[in-house]
Design a protein around this motif. Structure first.
Motif, mmCIF file in Angstrom:
data_model
loop_
_atom_site.group_PDB
_atom_site.id
_atom_site.type_symbol
_atom_site.label_atom_id
_atom_site.label_comp_id
_atom_site.label_asym_id
_atom_site.label_seq_id
_atom_site.Cartn_x
_atom_site.Cartn_y
_atom_site.Cartn_z
ATOM 1 N N ILE A 1 0.492 -1.059 0.121
ATOM 2 C CA ILE A 1 -0.188 -0.525 -0.386
ATOM 3 C C ILE A 1 0.565 1.660 0.287
ATOM 4 O O ILE A 1 0.547 2.606 -0.304
ATOM 5 N N ASP A 2 1.634 1.677 0.742
ATOM 6 C CA ASP A 2 3.069 2.590 0.931
ATOM 7 C C ASP A 2 3.278 2.832 -0.426
ATOM 8 O O ASP A 2 3.555 4.349 -0.390
ATOM 9 N N SER A 3 4.244 1.961 -1.224
ATOM 10 C CA SER A 3 4.976 2.687 -2.320
ATOM 11 C C SER A 3 4.838 1.472 -3.545
ATOM 12 O O SER A 3 4.102 0.496 -3.104
ATOM 13 N N LYS A 4 4.918 1.350 -4.466
ATOM 14 C CA LYS A 4 5.026 1.003 -5.198
ATOM 15 C C LYS A 4 6.682 -0.053 -5.536
ATOM 16 O O LYS A 4 7.361 0.839 -5.305
ATOM 17 N N GLY A 5 6.607 -1.233 -6.321
ATOM 18 C CA GLY A 5 7.745 -2.175 -6.827
ATOM 19 C C GLY A 5 7.063 -3.310 -5.399
ATOM 20 O O GLY A 5 6.234 -3.697 -4.701
ATOM 21 N N LYS B 1 19.837 8.490 10.235
ATOM 22 C CA LYS B 1 18.312 9.739 10.763
ATOM 23 C C LYS B 1 17.484 10.417 9.397
ATOM 24 O O LYS B 1 18.724 11.100 8.806
ATOM 25 N N ASP B 2 16.537 9.558 9.005
ATOM 26 C CA ASP B 2 15.357 10.419 8.190
ATOM 27 C C ASP B 2 16.045 10.538 7.006
ATOM 28 O O ASP B 2 15.884 11.662 6.286
ATOM 29 N N ASP B 3 16.708 9.151 6.466
ATOM 30 C CA ASP B 3 17.288 9.196 4.926
ATOM 31 C C ASP B 3 16.119 9.309 4.195
ATOM 32 O O ASP B 3 14.901 8.521 3.955
ATOM 33 N N PRO B 4 15.990 10.223 3.518
ATOM 34 C CA PRO B 4 15.420 10.733 2.029
ATOM 35 C C PRO B 4 14.741 9.204 1.600
ATOM 36 O O PRO B 4 13.928 8.975 1.043
ATOM 37 N N ARG B 5 15.384 8.081 1.287
ATOM 38 C CA ARG B 5 15.390 6.617 0.759
ATOM 39 C C ARG B 5 14.789 6.064 0.928
ATOM 40 O O ARG B 5 13.702 4.976 0.772
ATOM 41 N N VAL B 6 14.124 6.028 2.027
ATOM 42 C CA VAL B 6 13.630 5.155 3.517
ATOM 43 C C VAL B 6 11.875 5.200 2.890
ATOM 44 O O VAL B 6 11.623 6.875 3.045
ATOM 45 N N THR B 7 11.022 4.735 3.195
ATOM 46 C CA THR B 7 10.119 4.370 2.941
ATOM 47 C C THR B 7 8.724 4.575 4.483
ATOM 48 O O THR B 7 10.317 4.501 5.623
ATOM 49 N N PRO B 8 8.107 5.088 4.584
ATOM 50 C CA PRO B 8 7.668 5.755 5.948
ATOM 51 C C PRO B 8 7.464 4.033 6.817
ATOM 52 O O PRO B 8 7.741 3.893 7.602
ATOM 53 N N SER C 1 12.567 -1.597 2.290
ATOM 54 C CA SER C 1 12.440 -0.671 3.102
ATOM 55 C C SER C 1 12.420 1.279 2.801
ATOM 56 O O SER C 1 12.401 2.046 3.009
ATOM 57 N N MET C 2 13.240 1.116 1.260
ATOM 58 C CA MET C 2 13.239 1.615 0.505
ATOM 59 C C MET C 2 12.323 2.023 -0.851
ATOM 60 O O MET C 2 11.765 1.258 -1.420
ATOM 61 N N TYR C 3 12.478 2.676 -1.449
ATOM 62 C CA TYR C 3 12.254 2.573 -2.471
ATOM 63 C C TYR C 3 12.668 2.977 -3.514
ATOM 64 O O TYR C 3 14.027 2.529 -3.740
ATOM 65 N N THR C 4 12.097 1.845 -3.961
ATOM 66 C CA THR C 4 12.734 1.200 -5.554
ATOM 67 C C THR C 4 13.985 1.967 -5.757
ATOM 68 O O THR C 4 14.599 1.427 -6.504
ATOM 69 N N ASP C 5 13.482 2.763 -6.882
ATOM 70 C CA ASP C 5 14.783 3.698 -7.427
ATOM 71 C C ASP C 5 15.728 4.174 -6.768
ATOM 72 O O ASP C 5 16.715 4.963 -6.840
ATOM 73 N N LYS C 6 15.979 3.384 -5.196
ATOM 74 C CA LYS C 6 16.762 4.497 -4.388
ATOM 75 C C LYS C 6 17.486 2.719 -3.711
ATOM 76 O O LYS C 6 18.349 3.417 -2.662
ATOM 77 N N THR C 7 16.554 2.178 -3.938
ATOM 78 C CA THR C 7 17.639 0.600 -3.124
ATOM 79 C C THR C 7 18.946 0.320 -3.418
ATOM 80 O O THR C 7 19.536 1.240 -4.876
ATOM 81 N N ASP C 8 19.791 0.067 -2.132
ATOM 82 C CA ASP C 8 21.211 -0.052 -2.595
ATOM 83 C C ASP C 8 21.827 -0.649 -2.544
ATOM 84 O O ASP C 8 21.444 -1.673 -1.001
ATOM 85 N N ALA C 9 21.980 -1.929 -3.561
ATOM 86 C CA ALA C 9 22.265 -3.242 -3.277
ATOM 87 C C ALA C 9 22.859 -4.280 -2.343
ATOM 88 O O ALA C 9 23.681 -4.936 -1.855
ATOM 89 N N THR C 10 24.086 -2.905 -2.681
ATOM 90 C CA THR C 10 25.650 -2.993 -2.120
ATOM 91 C C THR C 10 25.954 -2.872 -0.810
ATOM 92 O O THR C 10 27.097 -2.788 -0.341
ATOM 93 N N ALA C 11 25.026 -1.548 0.117
ATOM 94 C CA ALA C 11 25.413 -1.177 1.106
ATOM 95 C C ALA C 11 26.299 0.048 0.997
ATOM 96 O O ALA C 11 26.926 0.334 2.008
ATOM 97 N N SER C 12 26.527 0.761 -0.045
ATOM 98 C CA SER C 12 27.504 1.356 -0.077
ATOM 99 C C SER C 12 27.759 2.830 0.888
ATOM 100 O O SER C 12 28.345 3.254 0.611
ATOM 101 N N LYS C 13 26.380 2.793 1.048
ATOM 102 C CA LYS C 13 26.308 4.583 1.785
ATOM 103 C C LYS C 13 25.314 4.043 2.692
ATOM 104 O O LYS C 13 24.093 3.526 2.825
ATOM 105 N N LEU C 14 25.717 3.655 3.528
ATOM 106 C CA LEU C 14 24.833 3.798 5.032
ATOM 107 C C LEU C 14 23.420 4.754 5.261
ATOM 108 O O LEU C 14 23.498 5.867 4.689
ATOM 109 N N VAL C 15 22.716 3.906 5.990
ATOM 110 C CA VAL C 15 21.169 4.588 5.522
ATOM 111 C C VAL C 15 21.437 5.313 7.056
ATOM 112 O O VAL C 15 21.693 4.498 8.224
#
Length: 509
Positions: free
Chosen positions: A343-347, A386-393, A370-384
């Motif tokens: 319900i929250d986001s597509k993907g 606080k209030d990371d905009p890539r993460v959905t509600p 837990s992230m928007y589909t176009d912003k997922t990070d498969a290798t975790a090259s960037k740490l998540v």
């Protein structure tokens, strides 16, 4: 309608007999293939944990069967009474545990059936006496004296008798190269040559020497020693051990060469293998209790793999049984989380990420997205953060409560992960801007055990963001402490405490 004469069946039976024999042979071969597949690992060697577990199951079956027959012999009605069945089950379980405590479930012990008889008698008599005493104290006799005697004697006889054909099977498997410890020699030169010659003279078939590793490229280290090739340098050793499934490493570098020895050990510490130092050529003589032996070769135990054969059996049972149970219990929650993500986001609902698993092998770990589909990070090259905009509600909530990790129960059921262990990290995970393995020298030593859904580090607050070197250092220290101190009770404690530790949501974004 023709009527067969008495002579005609002879012709039919003579032609049917070869077909019957052929069918029986095919059936036997089919069963043998099933058994072979059940007990073999991916390299077609016999799995020691599976073999030991099967032996303990056979002992438990004998104890239950002889118990039922003894009760039936004394009183047919008592054999099916719930109290009798409970006592039979408890005594069978306690006896197998006592046999394990007395080192009856190891390959080395099972090769010597005559030495097993004393341990079998000691274990069974101890358990039966304790059971009789406990029954007396609670005012309920678990069995009549005659019933107990018949049960005890028949169980001892059958369990002891089983050891002899089992020892023969082990000998045949060893001769066939199916039950050997894949071994490499660390260090060349005269010491390695003496070691290999002694092992060959002892005809130690359970040790299969794959070759030698040595950094030296001069006349002190030949390309072949006693027919065994030089496989590479010390730097090439970890990759070879992981790919070739090495079980045992024997170091022949003299203990006087301290700097060189420490350099080697730093490489070996990350590998889930047994490491021994050969004392064959050493002039230093310690107490005999300090040594273990392979044939006539005295060995100093430097490091053992984290889990012995039997411990691996216990942990695998724990993972499969508790993992399946927890998956079923969590299924309604997982269904609600999946609906919220949809319900929250597509993907897609699930997200797969490649992470380091046991023995530094890469596995695909399941998580709820837990992230928007176009912003997922498969290798975790960037740490998540606080209030990371890539993460959905919804993603923020499930990450803070660790509900996003629940699909990893599927990895546990598949055997890729454990319920408890060091957390698996993504391939490009970083502390600040540095890869984990560059920050902590012992980092890959975490992979000597399967990764876990939860772990000692997580319940002690070292979860979530690793924005400093200290955080990953503390996490690795906690993981190594867990590996060195593993026990079933330790695992159960961590599982029980995990829900309370997650309530804080500390460091989880």
């Amino acid at each position: 309608m023709a009527i067969l004469s008495h002579d005609e069946p002879d012709d039919l039976s003579s032609s049917a007999r070869p077909r019957a024999r052929s069918g029986l042979e095919q059936a036997i071969k089919g069963v043998a293939r099933v058994i072979d597949n059940a007990f073999s690992d991916k390299r077609r060697s016999i799995s020691r944990p599976k073999l030991l577990f099967a032996t303990s199951l056979a002992d438990a079956f004998i104890l239950v069967a002889t118990g039922l027959l003894a009760f039936r012999f004394a009183d047919a009605s008592a054999a099916s009474h719930p109290a009798s069945l409970t006592w039979i089950a408890l005594i069978a379980l306690a006896t197998t545990l006592e046999l394990r405590r007395n080192w009856s479930y190891s390959i080395q012990a099972l090769r010597l059936p005559t030495e097993q008889i004393g341990k079998i008698v000691k274990s069974t008599v101890t358990v039966f006496c304790v059971a009789a005493g406990a029954g007396y104290l609670i005012g309920f006799s678990p069995f009549e004296p005659l019933t107990g005697t018949v049960w005890l004697m028949s169980a001892i006889a059958l369990i002891a008798a089983l050891r002899f054909p089992l020892a023969s099977v082990l000998e045949n498997l060893t001769d066939a190269g199916r039950l050997v410890r894949r071994t490499v020699i660390i260090g060349g030169g005269p010491d390695a040559e003496t070691l290999i010659s002694t092992l060959m003279d002892d005809n130690r078939k359970e040790v299969s020497i794959l070759g030698v590793f040595d950094d030296r490229a001069d006349e002190r280290s030949a390309d072949s020693i006693k027919g065994y090739p030089k496989l590479g340098t010390f730097d090439q050793l970890p990759a070879f051990c992981r790919n070739a499934g090495v079980d045992l490493m024997i170091v022949t570098v003299p203990m006087t060469a301290e700097n060189r020895l420490m350099q080697i050990l730093q490489l070996l510490f990350t590998l889930p293998v047994d490491i021994r130092i050969s004392a064959l050529s050493s002039k230093l003589r310690l107490s005999s209790r300090a040594y273990s032996y392979i044939g006539r070769v005295p060995m100093l135990a430097l490091m053992d793999r984290p889990l012995t054969d039997w411990d691996r059996v216990i942990k695998n049972i724990e993972d499969r049984v508790l993992g399946t149970l927890l998956f079923l219990l969590a299924a309604p929650v997982m269904a609600l989380v999946a609906l919220a993500i949809r319900i929250d986001s597509k993907g897609p609902i699930l997200f797969k990420q490649r992470r380091y698993g046991f023995n530094n092998e890469l596995i695909e770990v399941y998580k709820f997205r837990s992230m928007y589909t176009d912003k997922t990070d498969a290798t975790a090259s960037k740490l998540v953060t606080k209030d990371d905009p890539r993460v959905t509600p919804v993603g923020r909530f499930i990450r803070k409560t660790s509900l996003d990790e629940l699909p990893q129960l599927l990895n546990v059921i598949k055997g890729q992960m454990s319920l408890v262990g060091p957390r698996p990290h993504a391939t490009e995970a970083k502390a600040s801007s540095d890869l984990y393995q560059t920050v902590v020298g012992e980092y890959f030593a975490r992979h000597r055990m399967k990764p876990g859904v939860t772990g000692w580090a997580q319940i002690n607050g070292w979860r979530g963001e690793t924005d400093t070197h200290e955080k990953i250092q503390r996490r690795v220290e906690a993981d190594l402490y867990y590996i060195d101190n593993w026990s079933l009770l330790f695992d159960l404690y961590i599982i029980a405490v995990t829900p309370f530790a997650l309530m804080t949501g500390k460091n989880a974004y």
